[in-house]
Scaffold this motif. Structure first.
Motif, PDB file in Angstrom:
ATOM      1  N   THR A  18       0.755  -1.206   0.101  1.00 41.86           N
ATOM      2  CA  THR A  18      -0.464  -0.235   0.556  1.00 41.86           C
ATOM      3  C   THR A  18       0.515   0.871  -0.271  1.00 41.86           C
ATOM      4  O   THR A  18       1.696   1.217   0.883  1.00 41.86           O
ATOM      5  N   ILE A  19       0.529   1.907  -0.478  1.00 42.64           N
ATOM      6  CA  ILE A  19       1.748   3.499  -1.366  1.00 42.64           C
ATOM      7  C   ILE A  19       0.621   4.302  -0.540  1.00 42.64           C
ATOM      8  O   ILE A  19      -0.469   4.896  -0.957  1.00 42.64           O
ATOM      9  N   SER A  20       0.862   4.882   0.894  1.00 43.89           N
ATOM     10  CA  SER A  20       0.090   6.022   1.437  1.00 43.89           C
ATOM     11  C   SER A  20       0.847   7.255   1.443  1.00 43.89           C
ATOM     12  O   SER A  20       2.547   7.883   1.147  1.00 43.89           O
ATOM     13  N   GLY A  21       0.497   8.536   1.680  1.00 42.93           N
ATOM     14  CA  GLY A  21       1.537   9.204   2.088  1.00 42.93           C
ATOM     15  C   GLY A  21       2.665   9.352   3.432  1.00 42.93           C
ATOM     16  O   GLY A  21       3.165   9.992   3.221  1.00 42.93           O
ATOM     17  N   ASP A  22       2.614   8.674   4.298  1.00 48.36           N
ATOM     18  CA  ASP A  22       3.403   8.358   4.759  1.00 48.36           C
ATOM     19  C   ASP A  22       4.872   6.763   4.474  1.00 48.36           C
ATOM     20  O   ASP A  22       5.534   6.753   5.290  1.00 48.36           O
ATOM     21  N   GLY A  23       4.440   6.578   3.171  1.00 48.72           N
ATOM     22  CA  GLY A  23       5.514   5.149   2.229  1.00 48.72           C
ATOM     23  C   GLY A  23       4.882   4.914   2.057  1.00 48.72           C
ATOM     24  O   GLY A  23       3.350   4.279   2.341  1.00 48.72           O
ATOM     25  N   PRO A  24       5.216   3.341   1.736  1.00 52.43           N
ATOM     26  CA  PRO A  24       4.992   2.608   1.617  1.00 52.43           C
ATOM     27  C   PRO A  24       4.528   1.472   2.594  1.00 52.43           C
ATOM     28  O   PRO A  24       5.178   1.733   3.600  1.00 52.43           O
ATOM     29  N   GLN A  25       3.715   0.360   2.898  1.00 52.18           N
ATOM     30  CA  GLN A  25       3.431  -0.134   3.703  1.00 52.18           C
ATOM     31  C   GLN A  25       3.518  -1.973   3.051  1.00 52.18           C
ATOM     32  O   GLN A  25       2.460  -1.590   1.473  1.00 52.18           O
ATOM     33  N   LEU A  33      11.262   2.725   1.974  1.00 48.65           N
ATOM     34  CA  LEU A  33      10.737   2.811   0.690  1.00 48.65           C
ATOM     35  C   LEU A  33      12.717   1.878  -0.469  1.00 48.65           C
ATOM     36  O   LEU A  33      12.140   0.604  -1.278  1.00 48.65           O
ATOM     37  N   ALA A  34      13.167   2.093   0.050  1.00 49.85           N
ATOM     38  CA  ALA A  34      15.068   1.427   0.420  1.00 49.85           C
ATOM     39  C   ALA A  34      14.841   0.000   0.581  1.00 49.85           C
ATOM     40  O   ALA A  34      15.977  -0.798   0.066  1.00 49.85           O
ATOM     41  N   ASP A  35      13.660   0.020   1.923  1.00 51.75           N
ATOM     42  CA  ASP A  35      13.713  -1.806   2.063  1.00 51.75           C
ATOM     43  C   ASP A  35      12.899  -3.300   1.410  1.00 51.75           C
ATOM     44  O   ASP A  35      12.614  -3.904   1.776  1.00 51.75           O
ATOM     45  N   LEU A  36      11.522  -2.380   0.446  1.00 53.84           N
ATOM     46  CA  LEU A  36      10.615  -2.975   0.549  1.00 53.84           C
ATOM     47  C   LEU A  36      11.074  -4.198  -0.356  1.00 53.84           C
ATOM     48  O   LEU A  36      10.656  -4.819  -0.107  1.00 53.84           O
ATOM     49  N   VAL A  52       1.499  -6.951  -5.145  1.00 56.17           N
ATOM     50  CA  VAL A  52       0.389  -6.512  -5.636  1.00 56.17           C
ATOM     51  C   VAL A  52       0.461  -4.838  -4.671  1.00 56.17           C
ATOM     52  O   VAL A  52       0.430  -4.489  -3.762  1.00 56.17           O
ATOM     53  N   LEU A  53       0.342  -3.740  -5.729  1.00 52.82           N
ATOM     54  CA  LEU A  53       0.685  -2.453  -5.682  1.00 52.82           C
ATOM     55  C   LEU A  53      -0.715  -1.444  -5.101  1.00 52.82           C
ATOM     56  O   LEU A  53      -1.927  -1.725  -6.271  1.00 52.82           O
ATOM     57  N   ARG A  54      -0.884  -1.693  -4.629  1.00 57.63           N
ATOM     58  CA  ARG A  54      -2.858  -0.439  -3.948  1.00 57.63           C
ATOM     59  C   ARG A  54      -2.230   0.738  -3.691  1.00 57.63           C
ATOM     60  O   ARG A  54      -1.685   1.439  -2.483  1.00 57.63           O
ATOM     61  N   PRO A  55      -2.282   1.343  -4.441  1.00 61.43           N
ATOM     62  CA  PRO A  55      -2.414   3.547  -3.827  1.00 61.43           C
ATOM     63  C   PRO A  55      -3.815   3.919  -3.288  1.00 61.43           C
ATOM     64  O   PRO A  55      -4.796   3.856  -3.367  1.00 61.43           O
ATOM     65  N   ALA A  56      -3.238   4.515  -2.128  1.00 60.46           N
ATOM     66  CA  ALA A  56      -3.399   5.498  -1.178  1.00 60.46           C
ATOM     67  C   ALA A  56      -4.692   6.745  -1.914  1.00 60.46           C
ATOM     68  O   ALA A  56      -3.959   6.925  -2.760  1.00 60.46           O
ATOM     69  N   VAL A  67       7.649   3.497  -6.297  1.00 58.81           N
ATOM     70  CA  VAL A  67       7.686   1.972  -5.833  1.00 58.81           C
ATOM     71  C   VAL A  67       7.890   1.131  -7.098  1.00 58.81           C
ATOM     72  O   VAL A  67       8.635   0.103  -6.799  1.00 58.81           O
ATOM     73  N   ILE A  68       7.355   1.741  -7.842  1.00 55.71           N
ATOM     74  CA  ILE A  68       7.190   0.510  -9.339  1.00 55.71           C
ATOM     75  C   ILE A  68       8.988   0.720  -9.855  1.00 55.71           C
ATOM     76  O   ILE A  68       9.479  -0.526  -9.726  1.00 55.71           O
ATOM     77  N   GLN A  69       9.899   1.531 -10.000  1.00 57.46           N
ATOM     78  CA  GLN A  69      10.824   1.843  -9.850  1.00 57.46           C
ATOM     79  C   GLN A  69      11.659   1.274  -9.597  1.00 57.46           C
ATOM     80  O   GLN A  69      12.856   1.016  -9.351  1.00 57.46           O
ATOM     81  N   VAL A  70      11.349   1.333  -7.491  1.00 56.72           N
ATOM     82  CA  VAL A  70      12.585   0.530  -6.955  1.00 56.72           C
ATOM     83  C   VAL A  70      12.308  -1.179  -7.217  1.00 56.72           C
ATOM     84  O   VAL A  70      13.121  -2.071  -7.615  1.00 56.72           O
ATOM     85  N   LEU A  71      11.059  -1.755  -7.540  1.00 53.71           N
ATOM     86  CA  LEU A  71      10.841  -3.318  -7.535  1.00 53.71           C
ATOM     87  C   LEU A  71      11.501  -3.461  -8.531  1.00 53.71           C
ATOM     88  O   LEU A  71      12.184  -4.726  -8.277  1.00 53.71           O
ATOM     89  N   ARG A  72      11.068  -2.995  -9.915  1.00 60.01           N
ATOM     90  CA  ARG A  72      11.971  -2.911 -11.052  1.00 60.01           C
ATOM     91  C   ARG A  72      13.138  -3.183 -11.150  1.00 60.01           C
ATOM     92  O   ARG A  72      13.360  -4.695 -11.667  1.00 60.01           O
ATOM     93  N   HIS A  73      13.424  -2.216 -10.491  1.00 53.99           N
ATOM     94  CA  HIS A  73      15.231  -2.527 -10.672  1.00 53.99           C
ATOM     95  C   HIS A  73      16.086  -3.482  -9.393  1.00 53.99           C
ATOM     96  O   HIS A  73      16.646  -3.794  -9.430  1.00 53.99           O
ATOM     97  N   SER A  74      14.772  -3.803  -8.669  1.00 49.21           N
ATOM     98  CA  SER A  74      15.594  -4.915  -7.612  1.00 49.21           C
ATOM     99  C   SER A  74      15.199  -6.611  -8.251  1.00 49.21           C
ATOM    100  O   SER A  74      15.390  -7.339  -8.231  1.00 49.21           O
ATOM    101  N   GLY A  75      14.751  -6.418  -9.601  1.00 52.10           N
ATOM    102  CA  GLY A  75      14.555  -7.423 -10.342  1.00 52.10           C
ATOM    103  C   GLY A  75      12.816  -8.234 -10.104  1.00 52.10           C
ATOM    104  O   GLY A  75      12.279  -9.286 -10.791  1.00 52.10           O
ATOM    105  N   LEU A  76      12.228  -7.425  -9.872  1.00 51.81           N
ATOM    106  CA  LEU A  76      10.643  -8.248  -9.645  1.00 51.81           C
ATOM    107  C   LEU A  76       9.870  -7.640 -11.120  1.00 51.81           C
ATOM    108  O   LEU A  76       9.788  -6.717 -11.306  1.00 51.81           O
ATOM    109  N   THR A  77       9.226  -8.734 -11.482  1.00 51.91           N
ATOM    110  CA  THR A  77       8.556  -8.489 -12.490  1.00 51.91           C
ATOM    111  C   THR A  77       7.709  -8.199 -13.149  1.00 51.91           C
ATOM    112  O   THR A  77       6.610  -7.736 -13.686  1.00 51.91           O
TER     113      THR A  77
END
Length: 83
Positions: A18-25, A33-36, A52-56, A67-77
């Motif tokens: 979940t992407i919220s104003g306080d960052g991802p959960q 974000l760096a640890d996601l 599953v990505l769910r923006p608030a 979030v998408i960029q971090v996950l794609r860069h980590s190899g998640l497809t």
């Protein structure tokens, strides 16, 4: 079952970001974000397991893009966007 997948079952543990104003959960727990991507590893059996990505409501589009960029860069497809 995954929506639109004709009865396919969900592989492994839940992976809801979940992407919220306080960052991802991840599954309701705050995570930097760096640890996601690292936090997702023990929940996955393969890099193509769906996440599953769910923006608030009201979250800037750039937060989702980050979030998408971090996950794609980590190899998640397989990133699935949900409302």
């Amino acid at each position: 079952a995954l929506a639109g997948q004709g009865g396919a079952t969900w592989p492994g543990a839940p992976r809801l970001v979940t992407i919220s104003g306080d960052g991802p959960q991840l599954n309701g727990a705050p995570v930097a974000l760096a640890d996601l991507a690292g936090a997702l590893v023990p929940l996955m059996t393969a890099p193509d397991d769906p996440v599953v990505l769910r923006p608030a409501a009201g979250v800037p589009l750039q937060s989702l893009v980050d979030v998408i960029q971090v996950l794609r860069h980590s190899g998640l497809t397989r990133l699935v966007l949900a409302q």
